[in-house]
Design a protein around this motif. Sequence first.
Motif, short mmCIF file in Angstrom:
data_model
loop_
_atom_site.label_atom_id
_atom_site.label_comp_id
_atom_site.label_asym_id
_atom_site.label_seq_id
_atom_site.Cartn_x
_atom_site.Cartn_y
_atom_site.Cartn_z
N LEU A 25 6.24 4.09 3.92
CA LEU A 25 6.13 2.61 3.41
C LEU A 25 6.28 1.05 4.00
O LEU A 25 7.10 1.59 4.92
N LEU A 26 4.88 0.49 3.06
CA LEU A 26 5.35 -0.89 4.45
C LEU A 26 5.76 -1.85 3.89
O LEU A 26 4.57 -2.24 2.50
N GLY A 27 6.23 -2.43 3.45
CA GLY A 27 6.78 -3.72 2.65
C GLY A 27 6.97 -2.78 0.51
O GLY A 27 6.35 -3.59 0.10
N GLY A 28 7.62 -1.40 0.93
CA GLY A 28 7.79 -1.68 -0.18
C GLY A 28 6.43 -0.26 -1.09
O GLY A 28 6.49 0.43 -1.43
N THR A 29 5.19 -0.95 -0.20
CA THR A 29 3.91 -0.14 -1.00
C THR A 29 3.86 0.61 0.45
O THR A 29 3.33 0.45 1.73
N PRO A 30 3.47 2.35 -0.51
CA PRO A 30 3.01 3.47 0.72
C PRO A 30 1.80 3.04 0.94
O PRO A 30 0.76 2.90 0.45
N THR A 31 1.83 3.67 2.48
CA THR A 31 0.90 3.01 3.41
C THR A 31 -0.90 3.75 2.73
O THR A 31 -2.16 3.24 3.30
N ASP A 68 -5.95 -2.93 6.95
CA ASP A 68 -4.42 -4.13 6.70
C ASP A 68 -3.86 -3.00 7.32
O ASP A 68 -3.07 -4.42 8.05
N VAL A 69 -3.15 -2.08 7.29
CA VAL A 69 -2.06 -1.56 7.77
C VAL A 69 -2.15 -1.65 10.07
O VAL A 69 -1.10 -2.25 9.99
N ARG A 70 -3.36 -1.65 10.22
CA ARG A 70 -3.25 -1.61 11.71
C ARG A 70 -3.42 -3.15 12.23
O ARG A 70 -3.08 -3.69 13.23
N ARG A 71 -3.62 -4.17 11.00
CA ARG A 71 -3.28 -5.83 10.76
C ARG A 71 -1.85 -5.53 11.52
O ARG A 71 -1.56 -6.63 11.30
N PRO A 103 0.88 -6.23 2.02
CA PRO A 103 1.70 -7.11 1.29
C PRO A 103 2.60 -7.88 2.32
O PRO A 103 2.45 -8.05 3.52
N GLU A 104 3.08 -8.99 2.09
CA GLU A 104 3.52 -10.38 2.92
C GLU A 104 4.88 -9.50 3.67
O GLU A 104 4.77 -9.63 4.92
N SER A 105 5.32 -8.71 3.36
CA SER A 105 6.47 -8.13 3.96
C SER A 105 6.34 -7.12 4.57
O SER A 105 5.36 -6.62 4.78
N TYR A 106 7.14 -6.88 5.53
CA TYR A 106 6.92 -6.34 6.19
C TYR A 106 7.86 -5.27 7.03
O TYR A 106 8.30 -4.13 8.01
#
Length: 533
Positions: free
Chosen positions: A377-383, A390-393, A316-319
């Motif tokens: 959750l990252l940007g509203g999406t469960p990691t 992608d999470v580590r990016r 997601p774009e949001s962080y």
Amino acid sequence: MTRTYPRRARLAFGLATGVAAQLAAVGLLLASAWLIVRAAEQPPVLYLMVAIVSVRFFGISRSVLRYVERLATHDVALADAVERRVETYVDLDRAAPGGLGDLRRGDLVSRVVADVARLQDRLLRLRLPWWVGLAATLVVVAVVAAIDLRSGFVIAAGVLVCGTALRRVVSSVGARRSGRAEAQGRLSAEVAASAVASRELVAFGAAGQAGAKARTATDDAESAQSGGASVAGLGSAIVLTIAGATVAVLAAWSSGPDPVLIGVVLLAPIALIEPWDGWSEAERLRPEVTAAGERLAALAALPNPVSDPADPRPLPESYDLVVDAAVVGWDGPVTAPVSFKVAEGDAVAVTGPSGVGKSTLAYALLRLLPTWTGTVLLGGTPTTELAASDVRRRIGYLGQDDVVFDTSVRENLRIADPQADDDRLRDALASAGLLAAVDAMPRGLDTPVGEHGGRLSGGERQRLCLARLLLADHRVLVLDEPTEHLDAPTAEALMDDVLALAGPGGRSLVVVTHSPSVLARFDTVVALSRVDP
């Protein structure tokens, strides 16, 4: 498919030229034997021309064919070694967060590297010598049998006895005396541990004990090395004994071939010593190659701390980062359920007593470890629905003792982005509060930092690691005890620069700390506690 076919074609070509080179060596000896015997009869020189030309042909073609065989087979082996190194690195990268079993730092560098290199010998020094030797031996047996059938059977029996003896005796003795890679790994581990902890060992009077362990490891490595030499000697003794016995039996039992061909028949076993020596060396190496393969297979079989979903969702774009009732721990739940939110540009501190799982929570935020229960959750999406890479990016981590390599400031930074130009490097250093110090260094960005950053102060070393993290352009920064080992003024100055990274449109910060002075600078503090027993 495109990789497999060329490999098989090159390997087949290399095998064919290897067999031809071995037959050229055999032909050189046997043709020379025939030429010497026939020349003793003093025939007209034209009768000897074919043999003379054959000797020259075999002598030249042997070297040419051997070179071509090495070129083709090593091309295949080196390509396989590259793939194996990449696979091993991927296995290490995948399994490292969950631990690498009993591998120590020096052991990892020495043994794993040696094991990958040793697997290269599986083709070059284990399989190919057997394939080439068997093919060449069958041709020699067929030629001798055509000259004298009984002699052909005698040589065939010698081949069978030699192959069986080498396969059973040399391999089994070598297995009992192998362990060179393990011994060298233990030696490297002891030396590396002593070097890293040398100051502490001297300060506490334990240098003698460390030296004794290193000497024991050295003795074990020397014993393993000498054991390999004795196995090689045993193999050579077996080959020479069987070759000599075969010649003796041929001389006594052959049915009387043409006198001119007697030299050819009697020298045939001598011509086979070279391929048989290849078998001996292959069997000496077999236990080591097998053990290396087993250790790398065990490394590949280490459990994966986290698994990517079959169909990962896009990043997601949001962080915004939300932790919802998460429970973390290594071998079991350690923390009580914890919940907090880090909006874009916010700064949150995480604290708690030692052993409560603060660093473990940091690993879980980066999806290096899973949570036992709860959700991140990252940007509203469960990691768990995102690819770990992608999470580590999006989320970066700075540990208490991040690695600083013994190279320049520039190259330490470019680990995060190898393509970064000097402007980006300087921007990252400025954001980390290190630019002025680097500009004051004699060589600027090209200044060597020393082993483990030993030429830098503690604060400069930590700022260099922070600049490297910023260069990777993570939007969420997880800093684990960033002021550890720093004096109060240096720690305060570092936190000034760290907190300046947050704010609207800036980075989000999660700072793990137990320092009261650091905690006092945060509006939001999350206190971890242990799970109820």
